[in-house]
Motif scaffolding. Structure first.
Motif, PDB file in Angstrom:
ATOM      1  N   ASP A 450      34.448  22.588 -30.964  1.00  0.00           N
ATOM      2  CA  ASP A 450      34.572  23.686 -30.004  1.00  0.00           C
ATOM      3  C   ASP A 450      33.330  24.560 -29.994  1.00  0.00           C
ATOM      4  N   TYR A 490      40.554  17.925 -29.829  1.00  0.00           N
ATOM      5  CA  TYR A 490      39.978  19.160 -29.293  1.00  0.00           C
ATOM      6  C   TYR A 490      40.313  19.340 -27.818  1.00  0.00           C
ATOM      7  N   SER A 494      42.660  22.540 -26.878  1.00  0.00           N
ATOM      8  CA  SER A 494      42.004  23.662 -26.214  1.00  0.00           C
ATOM      9  C   SER A 494      42.509  23.874 -24.799  1.00  0.00           C
ATOM     10  N   CYS A 498      38.893  24.503 -22.795  1.00  0.00           N
ATOM     11  CA  CYS A 498      37.922  23.494 -23.205  1.00  0.00           C
ATOM     12  C   CYS A 498      36.562  23.781 -22.559  1.00  0.00           C
TER      13      CYS A 498
END
Length: 703
Positions: A450, A490, A494, A498
Motif C-alpha cells: 500500500d 491488498y 483496500s 486502492c
C-alpha cells in the motif's frame, strides 16, 4: 557503457520525493529537513490495510517463556545483530540436537530424486519399454537356440553355461532399466499432472505393458542351483550372507506394482483426521485432484470498463498451447515450471534505489526503479528517461526473491524496451536490505504494498500537475507467486482506497487455505523451497530474531521443517502471534474471509468464523484486477482460485475481477518455442503487458 540521466528522470524522482540513501544513514535533522515534508501523505496506514500491532506481535509470541521482548519501560528491546549463526550456536552447542537436524537434510534430496523422475517420466518410460521389449525378444531367441542344440550333451551343457554367463552379465542393467521403466509408467498412470494432460488410459496402457515385461524378466532370470534366498560372500577374514539379487529384483517389482495399485485406489481421496492436533493432518486428501473448471477468459459483462478491457485484450494473453507457440516437448506442469528456471537467463538490469517508510512500524522499504533508455547513442553514452505516455509497473516479486530474479528481469527488460518505467518493491529484509525493527516479512502484511503504491501514485500525480495536465499514466501492479498473493490481498482489502489503477496476479492464489492439502506440492517442491528459504533468510540473516522470540522447542522444529506450510507453522504463525496456520492463511488470502469451498475446513473447529454464503472482501475490488493462473501449476494448486464457479466469482461485487486461466503453463513458467531459453518468460511478460495496454486503452476511451 556510461549512462546519463535525462531531466525527465530527475523530475520524476523529485516529485516522488523519496530518499536515494537508506534513511538510517541520515541524521534525524537531515532526514526531517529533506524528506519529511515530501512524505506527509504517507504518514499513516492506508484504509483496509492488514498490519499486526508492532508491540503485540513482538511480545505475545513469548507466552510461556521466561522473558519478553519488552523492557521494564514497556519499550521494545533493540533488534539483534543481522547475520549468520554457526550450526553449533543455532543448537545451543548441542551435538545431539545438531545431529537430529542433519537427519532432515535427506528430505530435499529424496524430493529432488522423485521430482526428477516425474519431470522426465514421459521420456524415460518409452525408452525403458523399448529396451525391455528387446531383451524379452532376445530371451525368447536364446531359449529356442538352446532347445535346438540339445542333441549333443556336451554342446547342450556348453550352450547352457554360455547362456547363463550372458544372463549374469546383463542382469544388473536389465533389472535397473525394468525398475525405472515400471516406476516411470506408474508415474504416468497415477500422477495428477500427467493424467490431466493425457487422461488415465494413456498411463494405464504403458503401466500394463511395463508390468508384464518386468514380471516376465523376473521369472526368466536364471539362478544357480546352489543359490538360495541368501548368497554367501567370503573373504579371508569374514563371511557375509547377502540377499540374492534375483530375489531383491522380484521384491522390488512386487513393491512397485503394489504401491501403484494402492495409489490408484486412493485416487478419489479420503477424509482427514479431525482428532489430530496438527492442522495439516486434519485436512482432507483430494486424491488425484483434477481441475473441474475450464480454461479461458472469465469477466463480468455488466461492468463496462472490464468488458472494454476484455475486448481490447489479445487472445494470446490468456491462450497457451502449441498453436500459440508453447514448447511442444514440455508436457507437464513440473516441466513447464522447472525447465525455465534451469535454462533461462536474462542480463542484469540497471536500477535506481529509493526508500519509502511504512508508518505502521517505521520500517524502510527499498524500491528499485528501472527507467527506459531513450533509444539514442551519445558517443557511447546512453540516457535514461521517464516516458509519461506509457504505463508504470509496480512489481512484487516471489518468495525469497528480489529485483535480481530472472523472471523479474525479463519483465523489466521487455517493458523498458517499450518505454515503460518499472518499479520493483523489495520485500522487507530481502536482497540484504536493512531492517530496523522486529517485524520481518510475512505474507499477510499488505501495508508495504500500500505505501509503495501510494508513493508512486503521489509522484505521478505531482509530476502531471507540475506540467499542468491531468495524470494519464496508468499505474499497474504486477505480482508473481508470493508477490501475487500479497497483491491480491491488498487489492481486495483496500477496496475503493486502492492506489493502483489496475493489477494482475501471476501464479498466486486467491485462497491459500486450499494449499493446506496440496500434498503433491508439499512432497515434491516445498522441501527444496523450504531449505532455500530457511538457509538464505532465517538462518543466514534473521536467526537471532527467531531464536529470541521462539521457545527452544519451537526454534528447533523450525530448523527441521521440510515444507513451506510446516515452516509457516513453526516460524511465521508463532513469531507473529497468529492463532494458527488457518488463521494466517485466511488473513493472507484475498478470499480468506469466506467459507472455504471443496469441503476443506468441514472438520476445522474455527471455520464458522468465515463469512457464510458471501464472496467476502474479494467483492470489494474497485480496480480492474486480473488473475493469470495455469491449471497445471505444481506449487499453487488450481483450487487456490477459491471456487469451482469462476463466472460467479468475476460477477461478484462490481465485477472488477477477471480470470485468465490456461490449461498449461506451470508455476511462473509458460515456456515458448523449441528453445525455451531463447524466449525466456516472454509469454508471461507479454501477457502482463497486453493487460496493461488494454486497461490503458479502455480508460482513455471512456474518459
Amino acid at each position: 557503457v556510461v549512462i546519463q540521466v535525462d531531466s525527465s528522470v530527475q523530475a520524476f524522482l523529485e516529485h516522488l520525493g523519496l530518499p536515494l540513501v537508506h534513511p538510517l544513514n541520515y541524521t534525524t535533522d537531515d532526514y526531517d529537513q529533506v524528506f519529511t515534508s515530501n512524505e506527509e501523505h504517507l504518514s499513516s496506514v492506508g484504509e483496509g490495510v492488514f498490519e499486526l500491532p508492532p508491540i503485540a506481535a513482538a511480545s505475545s509470541a513469548n507466552v510461556g517463556k521466561k522473558y519478553h521482548l519488552l523492557t521494564n519501560n514497556n519499550e521494545l528491546l533493540p533488534t539483534p545483530f543481522v547475520g549468520p549463526m554457526s550450526p553449533m550456536e543455532l543448537h545451543d552447542h548441542s551435538l545431539y540436537e545438531l545431529a537430529l537436524t542433519l537427519t532432515k537434510v535427506g528430505a530435499p534430496l529424496i524430493a529432488m530424486g522423485e521430482l526428477w523422475l516425474r519431470l522426465f517420466a514421459f521420456y524415460i518410460c518409452p525408452l525403458c519399454l523399448l529396451w525391455m521389449i528387446y531383451r524379452d525378444l532376445c530371451g525368447n531367441q536364446k531359449k529356442a537356440s538352446t532347445t535346438d542344440t540339445k542333441a549333443n550333451k556336451s554342446n547342450a551343457k556348453a550352450t547352457k553355461s554360455a547362456a547363463h554367463d550372458v544372463d549374469n552379465s546383463c542382469n544388473n542393467k536389465d533389472m535397473f532399466i525394468s525398475i525405472v521403466g515400471l516406476a516411470s509408467s506408474a508415474v504416468l498412470f497415477t500422477d495428477s499432472l500427467y493424467v490431466y494432460e493425457f487422461g488415465r488410459l494413456f498411463g494405464f496402457s504403458l503401466w500394463c505393458v511395463a508390468t508384464v515385461l518386468a514380471i516376465r524378466l523376473a521369472l526368466s532370470l536364471r539362478t544357480n542351483p546352489s543359490d538360495n534366498v541368501m548368497t554367501r560372500t567370503k573373504n579371508k577374514n569374514s563371511s557375509i550372507r547377502m540377499p540374492n539379487k534375483n530375489v531383491m529384483f522380484q521384491s522390488a517389482i512386487f513393491v512397485c506394482i503394489s504401491t501403484t495399485v494402492v495409489v490408484y485406489l486412493q485416487s478419489k481421496g479420503h477424509v482427514g483426521n479431525p482428532h489430530s492436533n496438527a492442522i495439516l493432518h486434519q485436512m482432507p486428501h483430494p486424491g488425484i485432484d483434477l481441475p473441474t473448471i475450464e480454461p479461458g477468459l472469465y469477466y463480468s459483462k455488466s461492468n463496462p470498463l472490464v468488458s472494454s478491457i476484455a475486448s481490447n485484450l489479445k487472445e494470446s494473453a490468456y491462450t497457451y498451447d502449441v498453436q500459440h507457440g508453447a514448447t511442444p516437448y514440455l508436457v507437464s506442469g513440473d516441466q513447464r515450471t522447472g525447465i525455465p528456471f534451469l535454462v533461462n537467463s536474462v542480463e542484469d538490469q540497471q536500477y535506481m534505489r529509493v526508500y519509502v517508510t511504512n508508518p505502521s512500524d517505521s520500517e524502510h522499504l527499498a524500491l528499485d526503479i528501472a527507467f527506459p533508455f531513450d533509444g539514442f547513442n551519445y558517443g557511447g553514452k546512453r540516457k535514461l528517461v521517464h516516458d509519461s505516455a506509457n504505463p508504470v509497473y509496480l512489481v512484487l516479486h516471489g518468495l525469497n526473491g528480489g529485483s535480481h530474479e530472472e523472471y523479474v528481469k525479463d519483465l523489466v527488460q521487455r517493458r523498458r524496451a517499450e518505454g515503460s518505467t518499472v518499479v520493483v518493491m523489495i520485500a522487507r529484509g530481502m536482497m540484504d536490505t536493512t531492517m530496523s525493527g522486529w517485524n520481518v516479512f510475512h505474507g499477510a502484511r499488505t501495508g508495504d504494498a500500500d505505501i509503495a503504491a501510494r508513493a508512486l501514485k503521489k509522484g505521478l500525480t505531482s509530476l502531471a500537475e507540475s506540467q499542468s495536465r491531468p495524470r494519464r499514466q496508468v499505474l499497474v501492479g504486477v505480482g508473481y507467486s508470493m508477490g501475487a498473493i500479497v497483491l491480491s490481498n491488498y487489492v481486495a482489502r483496500s477496496g475503493e482506497h486502492c492506489s493502483l489503477d489496475a493489477a494482475i496476479a501471476v501464479s498466486g492464489g486467491l485462497d491459500m487455505r486450499q494449499n493446506l492439502n496440496f500434498h503433491r506440492s508439499m512432497r515434491l517442491w516445498q522441501p527444496m523451497l523450504t531449505f532455500g528459504l530457511r538457509d538464505d533468510m532465517l538462518i543466514a540473516k534473521y536467526a537471532r530474531f527467531y531464536k529470541q522470540k521462539l521457545t527452544r522447542g519451537q526454534f528447533l522444529r523450525m530448523l527441521r521443517t521440510t515444507s513451506v506450510s510446516a515452516l509457516d507453522v513453526e516460524a511465521i504463525v508463532t513469531y507473529n502471534s497468529f492463532n494458527d496456520l488457518v488463521h494466517y492463511y485466511s488473513e493472507m488470502s484475498a478470499m480468506g474471509d469466506r467459507i472455504a469451498e471443496f469441503g476443506l475446513l468441514d472438520t476445522y473447529s474455527n471455520s464458522s468464523e468465515c463469512v457464510a454464503d458471501e464472496w467476502g472482501r474479494i467483492a470489494n475490488t474497485s480496480i480492474p484486477f486480473a488473475v493469470l493462473q495455469a491449471l497445471d501449476d505444481p506449487l499453487v494448486g488450481w483450487r487456490t482460485i477459491g471456487t469451482d464457479k469462476p463466472q460467479e466469482l468475476v460477477d461478484s461485487g462490481n465485477g472488477n475481477v477477471m480470470l485468465l486461466l490456461t490449461k498449461a503453463g506451470g508455476h511462473v513458467g509458460w515456456p515458448l518455442g523449441m528453445n525455451p531459453a531463447a524466449n525466456s518468460w516472454k509469454w508471461m511478460s507479454d501477457s502482463v503487458r497486453d493487460f496493461a495496454l488494454a486497461v490503458d486503452e479502455s480508460m482513455r476511451s471512456m474518459k
